[in-house]
Design a protein around this motif. Structure first.
Motif, PDB file in Angstrom:
ATOM      1  N   TRP A 164      63.836 -61.266 -21.296  1.00  0.00           N
ATOM      2  CA  TRP A 164      64.503 -62.008 -22.227  1.00  0.00           C
ATOM      3  C   TRP A 164      64.881 -61.349 -23.311  1.00  0.00           C
ATOM      4  O   TRP A 164      65.840 -62.387 -24.336  1.00  0.00           O
ATOM      5  CB  TRP A 164      62.954 -61.754 -22.776  1.00  0.00           C
ATOM      6  CG  TRP A 164      62.022 -61.378 -24.259  1.00  0.00           C
ATOM      7  CD1 TRP A 164      61.810 -59.900 -23.405  1.00  0.00           C
ATOM      8  CD2 TRP A 164      62.435 -60.877 -25.402  1.00  0.00           C
ATOM      9  NE1 TRP A 164      61.479 -59.260 -24.902  1.00  0.00           N
ATOM     10  CE2 TRP A 164      62.048 -59.532 -25.576  1.00  0.00           C
ATOM     11  CE3 TRP A 164      63.139 -61.432 -26.305  1.00  0.00           C
ATOM     12  CZ2 TRP A 164      62.447 -58.843 -26.873  1.00  0.00           C
ATOM     13  CZ3 TRP A 164      63.414 -60.742 -27.248  1.00  0.00           C
ATOM     14  CH2 TRP A 164      62.486 -59.673 -28.275  1.00  0.00           C
ATOM     15  N   ASP A 165      65.191 -60.660 -23.522  1.00  0.00           N
ATOM     16  CA  ASP A 165      65.886 -59.281 -24.349  1.00  0.00           C
ATOM     17  C   ASP A 165      67.346 -59.050 -23.372  1.00  0.00           C
ATOM     18  O   ASP A 165      68.446 -58.032 -23.894  1.00  0.00           O
ATOM     19  CB  ASP A 165      65.614 -58.333 -25.376  1.00  0.00           C
ATOM     20  CG  ASP A 165      64.950 -57.403 -23.509  1.00  0.00           C
ATOM     21  OD1 ASP A 165      64.321 -57.900 -22.836  1.00  0.00           O
ATOM     22  OD2 ASP A 165      64.052 -56.574 -24.403  1.00  0.00           O
ATOM     23  N   TYR A 166      67.998 -59.687 -22.382  1.00  0.00           N
ATOM     24  CA  TYR A 166      69.063 -59.628 -21.767  1.00  0.00           C
ATOM     25  C   TYR A 166      70.148 -59.404 -23.031  1.00  0.00           C
ATOM     26  O   TYR A 166      70.505 -59.814 -23.396  1.00  0.00           O
ATOM     27  CB  TYR A 166      69.049 -61.397 -21.097  1.00  0.00           C
ATOM     28  CG  TYR A 166      70.648 -61.362 -20.205  1.00  0.00           C
ATOM     29  CD1 TYR A 166      70.440 -60.394 -19.236  1.00  0.00           C
ATOM     30  CD2 TYR A 166      71.464 -61.937 -20.611  1.00  0.00           C
ATOM     31  CE1 TYR A 166      72.167 -60.898 -18.778  1.00  0.00           C
ATOM     32  CE2 TYR A 166      73.031 -62.195 -19.888  1.00  0.00           C
ATOM     33  CZ  TYR A 166      72.470 -62.101 -19.137  1.00  0.00           C
ATOM     34  OH  TYR A 166      74.037 -62.125 -18.591  1.00  0.00           O
ATOM     35  N   ASP A 167      71.324 -58.970 -22.614  1.00  0.00           N
ATOM     36  CA  ASP A 167      72.734 -58.518 -23.267  1.00  0.00           C
ATOM     37  C   ASP A 167      73.655 -59.409 -22.480  1.00  0.00           C
ATOM     38  O   ASP A 167      73.843 -58.824 -20.686  1.00  0.00           O
ATOM     39  CB  ASP A 167      72.665 -56.859 -23.765  1.00  0.00           C
ATOM     40  CG  ASP A 167      72.380 -57.005 -24.942  1.00  0.00           C
ATOM     41  OD1 ASP A 167      71.708 -57.621 -25.392  1.00  0.00           O
ATOM     42  OD2 ASP A 167      72.182 -56.249 -24.926  1.00  0.00           O
ATOM     43  N   SER A 168      73.998 -59.701 -22.832  1.00  0.00           N
ATOM     44  CA  SER A 168      75.433 -60.627 -21.781  1.00  0.00           C
ATOM     45  C   SER A 168      76.785 -59.842 -21.850  1.00  0.00           C
ATOM     46  O   SER A 168      76.698 -59.362 -23.508  1.00  0.00           O
ATOM     47  CB  SER A 168      75.640 -61.873 -22.941  1.00  0.00           C
ATOM     48  OG  SER A 168      77.123 -62.409 -22.118  1.00  0.00           O
ATOM     49  N   SER A 211      77.275 -59.636 -26.394  1.00  0.00           N
ATOM     50  CA  SER A 211      76.636 -59.382 -26.524  1.00  0.00           C
ATOM     51  C   SER A 211      77.527 -57.587 -27.384  1.00  0.00           C
ATOM     52  O   SER A 211      76.984 -57.331 -28.913  1.00  0.00           O
ATOM     53  CB  SER A 211      75.995 -57.578 -25.980  1.00  0.00           C
ATOM     54  OG  SER A 211      76.365 -57.699 -24.986  1.00  0.00           O
ATOM     55  N   ARG A 248      50.164 -52.202 -33.404  1.00  0.00           N
ATOM     56  CA  ARG A 248      49.706 -54.375 -33.702  1.00  0.00           C
ATOM     57  C   ARG A 248      50.425 -55.418 -33.108  1.00  0.00           C
ATOM     58  O   ARG A 248      49.753 -56.017 -32.797  1.00  0.00           O
ATOM     59  CB  ARG A 248      49.116 -54.375 -35.236  1.00  0.00           C
ATOM     60  CG  ARG A 248      48.286 -53.504 -35.353  1.00  0.00           C
ATOM     61  CD  ARG A 248      47.155 -54.166 -36.395  1.00  0.00           C
ATOM     62  NE  ARG A 248      47.752 -54.993 -37.755  1.00  0.00           N
ATOM     63  CZ  ARG A 248      47.312 -56.053 -37.784  1.00  0.00           C
ATOM     64  NH1 ARG A 248      45.851 -56.784 -37.602  1.00  0.00           N
ATOM     65  NH2 ARG A 248      47.669 -56.441 -39.063  1.00  0.00           N
ATOM     66  N   TYR A 249      52.059 -55.017 -33.523  1.00  0.00           N
ATOM     67  CA  TYR A 249      52.194 -56.648 -32.939  1.00  0.00           C
ATOM     68  C   TYR A 249      53.365 -55.865 -32.130  1.00  0.00           C
ATOM     69  O   TYR A 249      54.017 -54.331 -32.594  1.00  0.00           O
ATOM     70  CB  TYR A 249      52.811 -56.581 -34.422  1.00  0.00           C
ATOM     71  CG  TYR A 249      51.882 -58.070 -35.860  1.00  0.00           C
ATOM     72  CD1 TYR A 249      51.111 -58.493 -34.999  1.00  0.00           C
ATOM     73  CD2 TYR A 249      52.239 -56.669 -36.699  1.00  0.00           C
ATOM     74  CE1 TYR A 249      50.779 -59.035 -35.477  1.00  0.00           C
ATOM     75  CE2 TYR A 249      51.234 -56.966 -37.573  1.00  0.00           C
ATOM     76  CZ  TYR A 249      50.493 -58.062 -37.546  1.00  0.00           C
ATOM     77  OH  TYR A 249      49.074 -58.605 -37.646  1.00  0.00           O
ATOM     78  N   ARG A 273      63.906 -64.161 -19.152  1.00  0.00           N
ATOM     79  CA  ARG A 273      64.637 -65.651 -19.858  1.00  0.00           C
ATOM     80  C   ARG A 273      63.938 -66.521 -19.002  1.00  0.00           C
ATOM     81  O   ARG A 273      63.977 -66.356 -18.043  1.00  0.00           O
ATOM     82  CB  ARG A 273      65.432 -64.715 -19.038  1.00  0.00           C
ATOM     83  CG  ARG A 273      66.840 -64.285 -19.658  1.00  0.00           C
ATOM     84  CD  ARG A 273      68.440 -63.687 -19.223  1.00  0.00           C
ATOM     85  NE  ARG A 273      69.238 -65.085 -18.788  1.00  0.00           N
ATOM     86  CZ  ARG A 273      70.120 -65.259 -18.300  1.00  0.00           C
ATOM     87  NH1 ARG A 273      70.733 -63.901 -18.175  1.00  0.00           N
ATOM     88  NH2 ARG A 273      70.466 -66.412 -17.790  1.00  0.00           N
ATOM     89  N   ALA A 274      64.027 -67.573 -19.884  1.00  0.00           N
ATOM     90  CA  ALA A 274      63.385 -68.856 -19.911  1.00  0.00           C
ATOM     91  C   ALA A 274      64.524 -69.468 -18.378  1.00  0.00           C
ATOM     92  O   ALA A 274      63.595 -70.423 -17.436  1.00  0.00           O
ATOM     93  CB  ALA A 274      63.377 -69.613 -20.758  1.00  0.00           C
ATOM     94  N   PRO A 312      56.011 -63.006 -27.823  1.00  0.00           N
ATOM     95  CA  PRO A 312      56.363 -63.935 -28.502  1.00  0.00           C
ATOM     96  C   PRO A 312      58.358 -65.114 -28.085  1.00  0.00           C
ATOM     97  O   PRO A 312      58.618 -65.587 -28.479  1.00  0.00           O
ATOM     98  CB  PRO A 312      56.706 -62.837 -29.259  1.00  0.00           C
ATOM     99  CG  PRO A 312      56.392 -61.004 -29.232  1.00  0.00           C
ATOM    100  CD  PRO A 312      56.202 -61.602 -27.559  1.00  0.00           C
ATOM    101  N   ALA A 313      57.834 -64.471 -27.058  1.00  0.00           N
ATOM    102  CA  ALA A 313      59.443 -65.001 -26.310  1.00  0.00           C
ATOM    103  C   ALA A 313      59.284 -66.007 -25.894  1.00  0.00           C
ATOM    104  O   ALA A 313      58.383 -66.528 -25.505  1.00  0.00           O
ATOM    105  CB  ALA A 313      59.914 -64.332 -25.527  1.00  0.00           C
ATOM    106  N   VAL A 314      60.147 -67.195 -25.434  1.00  0.00           N
ATOM    107  CA  VAL A 314      59.650 -68.181 -24.582  1.00  0.00           C
ATOM    108  C   VAL A 314      59.480 -68.548 -23.720  1.00  0.00           C
ATOM    109  O   VAL A 314      58.252 -68.807 -23.008  1.00  0.00           O
ATOM    110  CB  VAL A 314      60.890 -68.941 -24.499  1.00  0.00           C
ATOM    111  CG1 VAL A 314      60.888 -70.669 -24.214  1.00  0.00           C
ATOM    112  CG2 VAL A 314      61.449 -69.676 -25.978  1.00  0.00           C
TER     113      VAL A 314
END
Lengths: 370, 123
Positions: free
Chosen positions: A330-334, A338, A216-217, A69-70, A62-64
């Motif tokens: 994608w769920d990187y924390d700065s 953060s 499911r998700y 991370r894109a 679901p992420a870009v």
């Protein structure tokens, strides 16, 4: 005269170096990278027989950019995390990492390898050699994790004996999978880890949060990662692992930490009532957790300073949590953005470096040498 | 005395097709200029309100409409939604950069006008 705004101050702060010990960075091997480190016949299973690890998430990511991370894809097109120079440029140099602990992206675990333990063992060895040669030996800031095929404890012990004494290997990475780690079956692995001053790291794996299957998700799976961590911590503590191996400590990686106060309270309550079932446990479970378990921050929920401090207070210690970025996912924390602002110099230092340094014996040694 | 930037040509009209975006600058700010599916131009601070990622590294796309029916995906508004390159948060470029998940939050946006072939951000 230029008026300095709060935003400007924030931007200035952003450029400051943090001297961070980052407890979760993912370097990535593609199978072709491992070929030089694989003996036959395992190499030819990949080159000639089209072998692929049977492992996939049953979700359209679901992420870009999938799980990455894109902006972390290597400019030449290689996947995120596969190039040390780009990792330095994007992460280690600008943030000012003092230490980055590599946690890999390889998973020779039962869920992905079924019964072929021999291939899992060969891949783990190849991965460790590749990691040492291409990352640990090439950047003094990077420390590593020993990968093992845990489903074969004897082979796993041989691998720990082979590479565990490397001065930059700080932990044995254990897959969270279909068998809980408190089982005495795994004791030889813990004995070997203790012999080499290695701690245990457990990074979230797929898919055990949902009765060993996938919900499911993706949003359900990602929300429930801490439940798999709760199972492992509960199991390790009540099965007496830390009583039998008093030097051993456990880093729970990428499950966050906000669930911990609940878990400690619940385990203590249960212990008061049900101690007779586990008489080898001779102190409150929360005390065992405080002494032996550390939790990485990421993925952090957005919290106010007050909320954050309440959770730390309920844990009864500010020495159990270590900051992690999870770069390049994608769920990187700065590390700049953060955490709630103004947590105080003492707590910030503990989160950013001191707790991790105290946790890993080999980092303590480095700290003293410096 | 530093002069306050009032008006800047941030790109040419032809630099962007509908559904595309690019990085530019407005004074000291890094901004992202986006062209929506209907050809209109919008500009936002190039910084996600969550953790500060550069939005220009993300993606312009569409989004599934909210629905009352479990399992229904009605994907619409292709070219009007900006998604962050890190955590994938969705922002509506045609509605002041409001976050789709919670419209109380929105990106910092700038005024944009088009003069001749130029796209101009102004105060």
């Amino acid at each position: 005269m230029v008026k300095t705004t709060t935003k400007d101050q924030k931007n200035t702060k952003q450029q400051s170096k943090l001297h961070l010990i980052d407890t979760d960075i993912h370097e990535r091997a593609q199978y072709k990278d491992l070929l030089p480190y694989l003996d036959q016949p395992y190499r030819r299973y990949i080159t000639d027989c089209h072998w692929l690890q049977e492992k996939h998430m049953p979700y359209t990511q679901p992420a870009v950019a999938g799980v990455d991370r894109a902006d972390a894809r290597v400019p030449d097109g290689r996947p995120a995390g596969s190039d040390l120079s780009f990792m330095k440029e994007q992460l280690l140099d600008p943030v000012g990492h003092e230490v980055g602990i590599l946690t890999g992206a390889l998973d020779p675990s039962p869920s992905s390898m079924h019964g072929w333990y021999e291939m899992a063992t060969a891949l783990a060895s190849a991965y460790n050699d590749w990691q040492i040669e291409n990352w640990l030996d090439k950047d003094e800031r990077l420390y590593g994790s020993v990968h093992i095929a845990a489903q074969d404890p004897q082979a796993a012990v041989r691998e720990i004996e082979r590479v565990g004494s490397h001065p930059k290997m700080v932990q044995v990475l254990l897959p969270i999978d279909d068998k809980l780690w408190g089982d005495p079956f795994y004791h030889p692995i813990f004995e070997a880890a203790e012999r080499h001053d290695l701690m245990i790291g457990m990074h979230h794996n797929e898919p055990p949060i949902h009765y060993g299957q996938w919900p499911r998700y993706f949003i359900e799976w990602h929300t429930l990662i801490p439940t798999a961590h709760m199972m492992q911590v509960t199991n390790m503590v009540f099965n007496g692992v830390f009583e039998k191996f008093p030097k051993l400590k456990l880093m729970m990686i990428e499950g966050g930490f906000t669930y911990v106060p609940f878990l400690m309270r619940k385990m203590d309550q249960q212990y008061k009532d049900l101690r007779h079932e586990v008489p080898w446990i001779k102190r409150m479970p929360s005390d065992i957790i405080r002494e032996h378990v550390c939790f990485t921050t990421q993925p952090l929920e957005e919290m106010t300073k007050k909320e954050f401090l309440q959770i730390i207070e309920q844990m009864g210690s500010d020495e159990m949590v270590s900051f992690s970025t999870d770069y390049p996912h994608w769920d990187y924390d700065s590390p700049y953005e953060s955490l709630p602002p103004n947590l105080g110099e003492d707590l910030t230092r503990k989160l950013f470096s001191e707790n991790a340094r105290n946790f890993y014996p080999k980092l303590q040694r480095i700290g003293r040498e410096k | 005395m530093q002069q306050v930037v009032q008006e800047v040509i941030v790109c040419k009209k032809t630099d962007l097709n509908p559904g595309e975006m690019m990085e530019s600058t407005f004074g000291k700010h890094s901004i992202v200029v986006a062209r929506a599916s209907d050809g209109e131009y919008y500009a936002f601070l190039n910084r996600c309100i969550h953790q500060g990622a550069a939005l220009s590294k993300g993606k312009i796309c569409g989004a599934p409409e909210p629905t009352d029916n479990l399992g229904e995906y009605d994907f619409k508004r292709e070219g009007d939604i900006l998604r962050c390159p890190w955590h994938g948060r969705e922002f509506d470029i045609k509605n002041e950069g409001c976050m789709l998940a919670n419209s109380k939050f929105k990106l910092k946006n700038f005024k944009v006008k088009v003069e001749d072939e130029n796209v101009i951000v102004y105060k």
